[in-house]
Design an enzyme around this catalytic site. Structure first.
Site, short mmCIF file in Angstrom:
data_model
loop_
_atom_site.label_atom_id
_atom_site.label_comp_id
_atom_site.label_asym_id
_atom_site.label_seq_id
_atom_site.Cartn_x
_atom_site.Cartn_y
_atom_site.Cartn_z
N ASP A 205 -0.02 -0.37 -2.98
CA ASP A 205 1.45 -0.45 -3.04
C ASP A 205 1.94 -1.84 -3.43
O ASP A 205 1.27 -2.84 -3.21
CB ASP A 205 2.04 -0.06 -1.67
CG ASP A 205 1.55 -0.97 -0.57
OD1 ASP A 205 2.37 -1.43 0.22
OD2 ASP A 205 0.34 -1.26 -0.52
N GLU A 206 3.13 -1.84 -4.02
CA GLU A 206 3.95 -3.04 -4.22
C GLU A 206 3.20 -4.19 -4.89
O GLU A 206 3.17 -5.31 -4.40
CB GLU A 206 4.50 -3.50 -2.87
CG GLU A 206 5.47 -2.46 -2.30
CD GLU A 206 6.11 -2.91 -1.01
OE1 GLU A 206 5.40 -3.54 -0.20
OE2 GLU A 206 7.30 -2.64 -0.81
N1 IFG Z 1 6.97 -1.11 2.12
C1 IFG Z 1 5.60 -1.62 2.24
C2 IFG Z 1 5.08 -1.80 3.66
C3 IFG Z 1 6.16 -2.24 4.64
C4 IFG Z 1 7.34 -1.30 4.53
C5 IFG Z 1 8.36 -1.59 5.62
C6 IFG Z 1 4.82 0.68 1.88
C7 IFG Z 1 3.76 1.58 1.31
C8 IFG Z 1 7.95 -1.43 3.15
N2 IFG Z 1 4.71 -0.64 1.58
O1 IFG Z 1 5.68 1.14 2.59
O2 IFG Z 1 4.03 -2.77 3.65
O3 IFG Z 1 6.53 -3.59 4.42
O4 IFG Z 1 9.31 -0.55 5.72
#
Ligand code: IFG
Length: 497
Positions: free
Chosen positions: A308-309
């Site tokens: 992710d991200e």
């Molecule tokens: N997105 C990030 C997480 C966390 C989350 C907090 C995902 C897959 C926001 N990635 O959710 O690491 O920071 O709500």
């Protein structure tokens, strides 16, 4: 003495309840609890609930031949009960006996969770209650809608010791959940000992959001968690997030960085800034070392690679990386699970992609991938992210996906989240709990209860959500949480007793 009405109490809602006419069944000190073979372990767990609160010295006895018309509480695993499937059960309660049947031990375990909810809530107390223990006559046949009913716990942003994780397992087992996804690494911390890479815990394990002491699971801790979960028919899925969310690893091993310089520990809550150096072979050797040891201590079929991200790679770099990681996961005999972004890589049929970001537009990509055999687990952030605030007044939690009230956590249909998804491609649901703003198990429980049982119902019960009926059943759970000491949030709108 009125007995509990299953239709107004049990969460998740069973498939079919037929109230009985006769007198209730009464558990006494002389009640026989019988089970044989696969049923015995389940019966022991159930007896362990009953003994402290009833004060009865209940022990599991082997089922005598032809005992079906004997009295007592009979737990039976019957391989011929094919209609009950892999996780279903049939519960029949009369004045003479309680009969619980399932085709598998897992189904039997879920039946005992329902039976538990038909007993007075103080049955879950650890202190003896001097009262009659009656279960109203009823007949329940119950099977789950989805095979994947999960909870994710982020032990990376803040660390939670094994004892806290076992407590969380007890809580999610109450609601027939069968997956515990542990988010074991991130920018702020590395939480699992890897023998071949000791600096991951020696350095990466000692940071946390806000600069706290961090911590990590030894291999023994992890084994304890996996075994405790397995005894409750919960599969542990370990996640090592990559290529992003890797600052703790980048701080532990300099050669994972493109510039060859180890990063400083990170204690903030930004995301997207870190990445393993995908052009270096040392990175894939590292991943092979980590997943080799993790796979060896994970009996479940899945390794979660995160994904992710990532904001520092091109789409091609990212897809190539995920495809190489997929080969490493397969080499160690496991199946890949990844966050929705991994769908940009060519994933093998049977891989699992977890939908999460309701601010992005991956639904169409997931639909297409499902046609090719990729399976889907649904974690829509605006419904299932337990780290979202309940409402504006709630101190803990984040808010990027909006507020998630109990009603929002309940009022959605997993079958409608990815329009056009291939038949059978949706494996189920999972409730992630990210810990940027959480530091204690009480914080975790306040976020998870009462929203997690709502999400458990979306995974277990057939479609059709009636909030008015559900909120009454949810409120009826509160006395149970009181005796168990679960630090739930008395969220507005539920109508707590
Ligand atoms: N997105 C990030 C997480 C966390 C989350 C907090 C995902 C897959 C926001 N990635 O959710 O690491 O920071 O709500």
């Amino acid at each position: 003495m009125a007995t509990i009405d299953a239709a107004r109490t049990v969460v998740p809602a069973p498939t079919r309840i037929t109230p009985g006419e006769g007198a209730p069944f009464t558990i006494t000190a002389d009640t026989a609890l019988t089970a044989t073979g696969d049923a015995s372990g389940v019966a022991e767990l159930f007896a362990a609930v009953l003994r402290p609160s009833t004060g009865f010295d209940l022990h599991v006895l082997p089922t005598a031949p032809g005992a079906a018309d004997a009295g007592g509480i009979q737990l039976t695993v019957d391989n011929a009960a094919v209609a009950l499937g892999d996780e279903g059960y049939e519960l029949t309660v009369s004045a003479e006996r309680v009969s619980l049947r399932a085709r598998t031990a897992a189904g039997l375990f879920y039946g005992t969770q329902t039976l538990r909810q038909l007993l007075p809530p103080t049955v879950d107390s650890s202190l003896p209650q001097h009262r009659p223990w009656q279960v109203g006559a009823t007949h329940i046949v119950d099977t789950p809608r989805y095979p994947w009913r999960g909870a994710m716990l982020d032990v990376a942003r803040h660390f939670f010791p094994a004892a806290d994780v076992l407590r969380y397992i007890d809580a999610i087992a109450l609601y027939k959940m069968n997956v515990l996804h542990l988010h074991l690494s991130d920018d702020q911390g590395w939480r699992i000992a890897i023998d071949s890479r000791p600096r991951l815990t020696a350095i990466g394990g000692l940071s946390a959001v806000g600069g706290g002491p961090g911590g990590y699971f030894t291999k023994q801790d992890y084994k304890t968690i996996v075994e405790y979960a397995a005894a409750r028919f919960i599969t542990v899925i370990p996640e090592i997030d990559m290529p992003g969310h890797t600052n703790a690893a980048l701080a532990s091993y300099a050669d994972l960085n493109c510039d060859g310089k180890a990063r400083e520990p990170y204690t903030g809550i930004a995301v997207g800034f870190s990445s393993l150096c995908v052009d270096k072979e040392a990175v894939y050797t590292f991943i092979d070392d980590v997943f080799g040891e993790l796979a060896a201590m994970t009996p479940g079929p899945y390794l979660h690679v995160g994904g992710d991200e990532v904001q520092t790679l091109t789409s091609t770099q990212y897809a190539d990386f995920i495809e190489r990681v997929q080969l490493i996961v397969a080499k160690h005999g496991k199946t890949l699970v990844g966050w929705e972004e991994t769908v940009k890589a060519k994933l093998a049929p049977g891989s699992v992609v977890q939908y999460w970001n309701t601010k992005s537009n991956y639904a169409a990509l997931l639909k297409d991938a499902s046609a090719g055999g990729v399976k889907l687990v649904l974690s829509p952030a605006d419904r299932t992210y337990l780290d979202m605030k309940y409402d504006d007044d709630f101190a803990l939690g984040l808010e990027w996906a909006g507020r998630v009230s109990v009603e929002r956590a309940y009022g959605w249909d997993p079958g409608a989240v990815i329009p056009g998804a291939a038949a059978g491609s949706v494996l189920g649901v999972e409730a992630p709990l990210w810990s940027e703003t959480l530091t204690t198990i009480a914080d975790v429980e306040a976020m998870a209860f009462p929203r997690l049982p709502a999400i458990a119902e979306t995974g277990w019960s057939t479609a059709g959500r009636d909030w008015e009926l559900f909120r009454a059943r949810l409120a009826a759970q509160a006395p149970r949480w009181d005796v168990m000491g679960i630090a739930y949030h008395r969220a507005p709108g539920v109508g707590w007793p």
